[in-house]
Design a protein around this motif. Structure first.
Motif, short mmCIF file in Angstrom:
data_model
loop_
_atom_site.label_atom_id
_atom_site.label_comp_id
_atom_site.label_asym_id
_atom_site.label_seq_id
_atom_site.Cartn_x
_atom_site.Cartn_y
_atom_site.Cartn_z
N GLY A 12 0.90 -1.17 -0.10
CA GLY A 12 -0.05 0.15 0.11
C GLY A 12 0.84 1.33 0.08
O GLY A 12 0.42 2.37 0.07
N THR A 13 2.16 1.15 -0.12
CA THR A 13 2.98 2.19 -0.14
C THR A 13 3.18 2.88 -1.54
O THR A 13 3.81 3.96 -1.78
N GLY A 14 3.11 2.03 -2.20
CA GLY A 14 3.21 2.19 -3.95
C GLY A 14 2.20 3.23 -4.38
O GLY A 14 1.14 3.35 -3.51
N GLY A 15 2.17 3.50 -5.52
CA GLY A 15 1.34 4.36 -6.11
C GLY A 15 0.13 3.54 -6.76
O GLY A 15 -0.88 4.08 -7.19
N GLY A 16 0.03 2.18 -6.82
CA GLY A 16 -0.92 1.62 -7.53
C GLY A 16 -2.22 0.95 -6.42
O GLY A 16 -1.78 0.77 -5.20
N ALA A 17 -3.05 0.48 -6.96
CA ALA A 17 -4.31 -0.35 -6.35
C ALA A 17 -3.75 -1.74 -5.99
O ALA A 17 -2.86 -2.04 -6.98
N LYS A 18 -3.85 -2.38 -5.11
CA LYS A 18 -3.42 -3.81 -4.97
C LYS A 18 -4.75 -4.71 -5.62
O LYS A 18 -5.82 -4.01 -5.73
N ILE A 19 -4.38 -5.81 -5.76
CA ILE A 19 -5.19 -6.64 -6.39
C ILE A 19 -5.37 -7.90 -5.67
O ILE A 19 -4.32 -8.48 -5.44
N ALA A 90 -4.92 3.38 -1.80
CA ALA A 90 -5.85 2.92 -0.68
C ALA A 90 -6.78 1.86 -1.15
O ALA A 90 -7.52 1.57 -0.10
N LEU A 91 -6.94 1.51 -2.39
CA LEU A 91 -7.94 0.66 -2.97
C LEU A 91 -7.26 -0.65 -3.07
O LEU A 91 -6.12 -0.79 -3.45
N THR A 92 -8.20 -1.69 -3.00
CA THR A 92 -7.89 -3.13 -3.31
C THR A 92 -8.84 -3.36 -4.38
O THR A 92 -9.86 -3.50 -3.97
N ASP A 103 -9.26 0.19 3.11
CA ASP A 103 -8.94 0.02 4.51
C ASP A 103 -9.36 1.29 5.31
O ASP A 103 -8.13 1.73 5.72
N ILE A 104 -10.43 1.43 5.56
CA ILE A 104 -10.82 2.51 6.21
C ILE A 104 -12.43 2.01 6.60
O ILE A 104 -13.24 1.41 6.07
N THR A 105 -12.92 2.40 8.03
CA THR A 105 -14.08 2.17 8.43
C THR A 105 -15.13 3.10 7.59
O THR A 105 -14.80 4.24 7.19
N ALA A 106 -16.41 2.41 7.55
CA ALA A 106 -17.52 3.12 6.79
C ALA A 106 -17.88 4.64 7.80
O ALA A 106 -18.20 5.64 7.14
N GLU A 107 -17.48 4.55 9.03
CA GLU A 107 -17.74 5.82 9.95
C GLU A 107 -16.76 6.83 9.60
O GLU A 107 -17.23 7.97 9.26
N LYS A 134 -3.08 11.51 3.95
CA LYS A 134 -2.87 11.42 5.29
C LYS A 134 -4.02 10.83 6.20
O LYS A 134 -3.85 9.94 6.88
N TYR A 135 -5.19 11.21 5.55
CA TYR A 135 -6.46 10.68 6.16
C TYR A 135 -6.60 9.29 6.03
O TYR A 135 -7.08 8.43 6.64
N TYR A 136 -6.08 8.89 4.83
CA TYR A 136 -6.07 7.40 4.30
C TYR A 136 -4.94 6.70 4.79
O TYR A 136 -4.48 5.73 4.43
#
Length: 159
Positions: A12-19, A90-92, A103-107, A134-136
């Motif tokens: 998750g530190t790179g620039g791309g989404a994970k798969i 931040a997306l997979t 990887d963040i809660t719905a709240e 930073k938020y993510y």
């Protein structure tokens, strides 16, 4: 194309989404896909809630990178939606469930004020982008991508 290795997703530190998932889908992908095929893909939070769908994928045109996915939440038939920019890293992409996972809660997403479809933030503003990343808990894409390109597998270095 080789199947996706679901046992070692990127950090998750790179620039791309994970798969993750079997990597089998219709047409090209999942490593290289048309952005339009990802529109309306649902987004599932770390606590398992379906919070909305991807409405847009934002490109850093000069840098040649994907900057953000735009999540559309709430509303009905496109009316009253709130939009949220999510750093691409931040997306997979879950190819088995045909969704994106974040990887963040719905709240936390609900507490993010987001923006209206008629009043977008200046996404090229470094201060805005740094705050969002930073938020993510992600490295800003314009910093992370440099390392990813330099660390490409050897089979791409001769191209």
């Amino acid at each position: 194309m080789s199947p996706v290795d679901v046992t070692t997703p990127s950090s998750g530190t790179g620039g791309g989404a994970k798969i993750v998932g079997s990597g089998v889908g219709e047409g090209p992908g999942p490593e290289v896909m048309a952005a339009s095929t990802l529109d309306d893909t649902k987004v599932i939070t770390s606590d398992g809630e379906d919070v909305g769908k991807i409405s847009d994928i934002m490109l850093d045109v000069e840098g040649g990178r994907i900057a953000y996915a735009v999540l559309s939440t709430g509303g009905f038939l496109g009316m009253g939606n709130t939009l949220h920019a999510i750093p691409w890293s931040a997306l997979t992409l879950d190819t088995d469930e045909k969704c994106f996972r974040v990887d963040i809660t719905a709240e936390r997403i609900k507490n993010d004020p987001g923006f209206d479809k008629n009043y977008w933030p200046s996404m090229a503003d470094a201060a805005w982008g740094t705050s969002l990343h930073k938020y993510y808990n992600r490295t800003p894409y314009w910093r992370a991508t440099r390392d990813v390109v330099e660390d490409r597998p050897s089979d791409f270095k001769d191209i």
